[in-house]
Design a protein around this motif. Structure first.
Motif, PDB file in Angstrom:
ATOM      1  N   PHE A 265       0.811  -1.221   0.000  1.00  0.00           N
ATOM      2  CA  PHE A 265       0.000   0.000   0.000  1.00  0.00           C
ATOM      3  C   PHE A 265       0.844   1.270   0.000  1.00  0.00           C
ATOM      4  O   PHE A 265       0.305   2.370   0.093  1.00  0.00           O
ATOM      5  N   LEU A 266       2.147   1.123  -0.113  1.00  0.00           N
ATOM      6  CA  LEU A 266       3.055   2.269  -0.041  1.00  0.00           C
ATOM      7  C   LEU A 266       2.779   3.248  -1.181  1.00  0.00           C
ATOM      8  O   LEU A 266       2.777   2.877  -2.351  1.00  0.00           O
ATOM      9  N   GLU A 267       2.558   4.508  -0.803  1.00  0.00           N
ATOM     10  CA  GLU A 267       2.264   5.550  -1.785  1.00  0.00           C
ATOM     11  C   GLU A 267       3.344   6.622  -1.847  1.00  0.00           C
ATOM     12  O   GLU A 267       3.515   7.280  -2.872  1.00  0.00           O
ATOM     13  N   SER A 268       4.047   6.813  -0.728  1.00  0.00           N
ATOM     14  CA  SER A 268       5.085   7.841  -0.659  1.00  0.00           C
ATOM     15  C   SER A 268       6.363   7.221  -0.120  1.00  0.00           C
ATOM     16  O   SER A 268       6.348   6.590   0.941  1.00  0.00           O
ATOM     17  N   LEU A 269       7.457   7.412  -0.849  1.00  0.00           N
ATOM     18  CA  LEU A 269       8.746   6.834  -0.462  1.00  0.00           C
ATOM     19  C   LEU A 269       9.845   7.873  -0.632  1.00  0.00           C
ATOM     20  O   LEU A 269      10.027   8.441  -1.705  1.00  0.00           O
TER      21      LEU A 269
ATOM     22  N   HIS B 126      19.634  10.492   0.400  1.00  0.00           N
ATOM     23  CA  HIS B 126      20.901  10.207   1.085  1.00  0.00           C
ATOM     24  C   HIS B 126      21.048   8.733   1.460  1.00  0.00           C
ATOM     25  O   HIS B 126      21.855   8.402   2.325  1.00  0.00           O
ATOM     26  N   CYS B 127      20.314   7.866   0.815  1.00  0.00           N
ATOM     27  CA  CYS B 127      20.516   6.419   0.987  1.00  0.00           C
ATOM     28  C   CYS B 127      21.376   5.956  -0.186  1.00  0.00           C
ATOM     29  O   CYS B 127      20.889   5.352  -1.151  1.00  0.00           O
ATOM     30  N   PHE B 128      22.673   6.227  -0.104  1.00  0.00           N
ATOM     31  CA  PHE B 128      23.541   6.121  -1.267  1.00  0.00           C
ATOM     32  C   PHE B 128      23.977   4.700  -1.606  1.00  0.00           C
ATOM     33  O   PHE B 128      24.694   4.499  -2.590  1.00  0.00           O
ATOM     34  N   ASN B 129      23.562   3.717  -0.808  1.00  0.00           N
ATOM     35  CA  ASN B 129      23.830   2.327  -1.189  1.00  0.00           C
ATOM     36  C   ASN B 129      22.785   1.783  -2.147  1.00  0.00           C
ATOM     37  O   ASN B 129      22.925   0.668  -2.647  1.00  0.00           O
ATOM     38  N   VAL B 130      21.758   2.552  -2.408  1.00  0.00           N
ATOM     39  CA  VAL B 130      20.705   2.150  -3.343  1.00  0.00           C
ATOM     40  C   VAL B 130      21.059   2.646  -4.737  1.00  0.00           C
ATOM     41  O   VAL B 130      21.351   3.822  -4.932  1.00  0.00           O
ATOM     42  N   SER B 131      21.038   1.738  -5.692  1.00  0.00           N
ATOM     43  CA  SER B 131      21.257   2.080  -7.096  1.00  0.00           C
ATOM     44  C   SER B 131      19.998   1.754  -7.867  1.00  0.00           C
ATOM     45  O   SER B 131      19.613   0.584  -7.981  1.00  0.00           O
ATOM     46  N   MET B 132      19.344   2.765  -8.387  1.00  0.00           N
ATOM     47  CA  MET B 132      18.046   2.562  -9.029  1.00  0.00           C
ATOM     48  C   MET B 132      18.204   1.918 -10.411  1.00  0.00           C
ATOM     49  O   MET B 132      18.272   2.589 -11.431  1.00  0.00           O
ATOM     50  N   ASP B 133      18.240   0.590 -10.411  1.00  0.00           N
ATOM     51  CA  ASP B 133      18.322  -0.140 -11.676  1.00  0.00           C
ATOM     52  C   ASP B 133      16.915  -0.329 -12.245  1.00  0.00           C
ATOM     53  O   ASP B 133      15.918   0.135 -11.692  1.00  0.00           O
ATOM     54  N   ASP B 134      16.832  -1.023 -13.391  1.00  0.00           N
ATOM     55  CA  ASP B 134      15.544  -1.199 -14.060  1.00  0.00           C
ATOM     56  C   ASP B 134      14.537  -1.931 -13.186  1.00  0.00           C
ATOM     57  O   ASP B 134      13.339  -1.610 -13.189  1.00  0.00           O
ATOM     58  N   THR B 135      15.013  -2.916 -12.425  1.00  0.00           N
ATOM     59  CA  THR B 135      14.115  -3.697 -11.575  1.00  0.00           C
ATOM     60  C   THR B 135      13.480  -2.828 -10.500  1.00  0.00           C
ATOM     61  O   THR B 135      12.259  -2.863 -10.278  1.00  0.00           O
ATOM     62  N   LEU B 136      14.304  -2.021  -9.830  1.00  0.00           N
ATOM     63  CA  LEU B 136      13.771  -1.157  -8.784  1.00  0.00           C
ATOM     64  C   LEU B 136      12.870  -0.074  -9.360  1.00  0.00           C
ATOM     65  O   LEU B 136      11.842   0.273  -8.763  1.00  0.00           O
ATOM     66  N   GLN B 137      13.234   0.459 -10.503  1.00  0.00           N
ATOM     67  CA  GLN B 137      12.400   1.481 -11.122  1.00  0.00           C
ATOM     68  C   GLN B 137      11.020   0.934 -11.456  1.00  0.00           C
ATOM     69  O   GLN B 137      10.001   1.613 -11.280  1.00  0.00           O
ATOM     70  N   ALA B 138      10.977  -0.312 -11.904  1.00  0.00           N
ATOM     71  CA  ALA B 138       9.695  -0.938 -12.208  1.00  0.00           C
ATOM     72  C   ALA B 138       8.864  -1.124 -10.942  1.00  0.00           C
ATOM     73  O   ALA B 138       7.645  -0.906 -10.940  1.00  0.00           O
ATOM     74  N   LYS B 139       9.523  -1.537  -9.861  1.00  0.00           N
ATOM     75  CA  LYS B 139       8.805  -1.742  -8.599  1.00  0.00           C
ATOM     76  C   LYS B 139       8.301  -0.421  -8.030  1.00  0.00           C
ATOM     77  O   LYS B 139       7.288  -0.387  -7.311  1.00  0.00           O
ATOM     78  N   CYS B 140       9.016   0.672  -8.314  1.00  0.00           N
ATOM     79  CA  CYS B 140       8.638   1.982  -7.783  1.00  0.00           C
ATOM     80  C   CYS B 140       7.613   2.695  -8.659  1.00  0.00           C
ATOM     81  O   CYS B 140       7.161   3.795  -8.307  1.00  0.00           O
ATOM     82  N   ALA B 141       7.239   2.090  -9.765  1.00  0.00           N
ATOM     83  CA  ALA B 141       6.320   2.746 -10.698  1.00  0.00           C
ATOM     84  C   ALA B 141       4.973   3.055 -10.046  1.00  0.00           C
ATOM     85  O   ALA B 141       4.296   4.019 -10.417  1.00  0.00           O
ATOM     86  N   ARG B 142       4.577   2.258  -9.050  1.00  0.00           N
ATOM     87  CA  ARG B 142       3.285   2.461  -8.386  1.00  0.00           C
ATOM     88  C   ARG B 142       3.341   3.544  -7.305  1.00  0.00           C
ATOM     89  O   ARG B 142       2.301   3.968  -6.801  1.00  0.00           O
ATOM     90  N   ILE B 143       4.548   3.986  -6.937  1.00  0.00           N
ATOM     91  CA  ILE B 143       4.712   4.983  -5.874  1.00  0.00           C
ATOM     92  C   ILE B 143       4.322   6.362  -6.415  1.00  0.00           C
ATOM     93  O   ILE B 143       4.879   6.837  -7.403  1.00  0.00           O
TER      94      ILE B 143
END
Length: 230
Positions: free
Chosen positions: A122-126, A130-147
């Motif tokens: 149900f996450l709407e806002s994320l 400054h969480c610099f260990n996260v690299s927004m690859d294609d997989t994460l971008q797809a998962k974040c599409a609903r945010i």
């Protein structure tokens, strides 16, 4: 404010703890069980909170939690054998009803963020600035599409409501013999040589040579670092 005092309010729905250095994981994990109706939780600059599965305890005790904010003083790329940088994220992933999540200067990686996205439907806002260990690859971008509202690691912090400190990038070990292993840096934080000072030298802090010259906030950060090393 004492957590034992708050435990007298079992109907509490919102709890904000800011710069509460004297609250530890064990006490907080016990106290949060008294707040089953909690919907909003903020832990900002609480350097002694966040280990020992404390967030799993929150997820279990507060099934109605919808908003969670965890803000650290600065991003420190801590590398040490046995240190699990996704421990906090895996705990947060048990907060299944979350609608809004802010993690500022957290050490989570792609794996930890994936766990949160997969388990918090149900996450709407994320906000993971400054969480610099996260690299927004294609997989994460797809998962974040609903945010609906998404703030990424290098996004502007102009509207952040606490002081923003530059990240610290560490080498393989905090006690490394190389001065180059502890530098401020990253794509948005390339400092001129004139700005690079002894603040980044871990030996100065650990030996306490200039500890009396630190402000109150830095001294509390140092205390927390000492406790973490023990």
């Amino acid at each position: 404010m004492s957590l034992s005092y708050l435990c007298r309010a079992p109907c509490l729905k919102s709890l904000r703890l800011i710069s509460c250095f004297d609250i530890l994981d064990e006490g907080f994990s016990a106290a949060v069980k008294k707040f089953p109706l909690l919907e909003e939780l903020e832990l900002t600059l609480c350097d002694n909170l966040g280990e020992n599965d404390v967030f799993k305890a929150v997820g279990k005790a507060c099934p109605q939690l919808k908003r969670f904010r965890l803000s650290k003083r600065c991003f420190y790329n801590y590398k040490h054998s046995g240190y699990n940088k996704d421990e906090q994220a895996l705990g947060i992933a048990t907060m299944h009803e979350l609608r809004s999540l802010q993690l500022f200067a957290n050490n989570l990686s792609n794996e930890g963020l994936t766990a949160i996205l997969d388990n918090c439907p149900f996450l709407e806002s994320l906000d993971i600035r400054h969480c610099f260990n996260v690299s927004m690859d294609d997989t994460l971008q797809a998962k974040c599409a609903r945010i609906k509202t998404l703030r990424l690691p290098y996004d502007s912090t102009d509207d952040y409501d606490f002081q923003v400190h530059k990240p610290i990038w560490s080498g393989a070990d905090f006690f490394s013999d190389s001065d180059d292993d502890c530098i401020y840096g990253g794509p948005d934080y390339i400092l001129d040589s004139d700005e690079y000072d002894d603040y980044c030298d871990p030996y100065i802090y650990l030996d306490g040579v200039y500890e009396d010259e630190l402000d109150e906030e830095d001294r509390m950060m140092l205390k927390a670092m000492h406790m973490f090393q023990k």
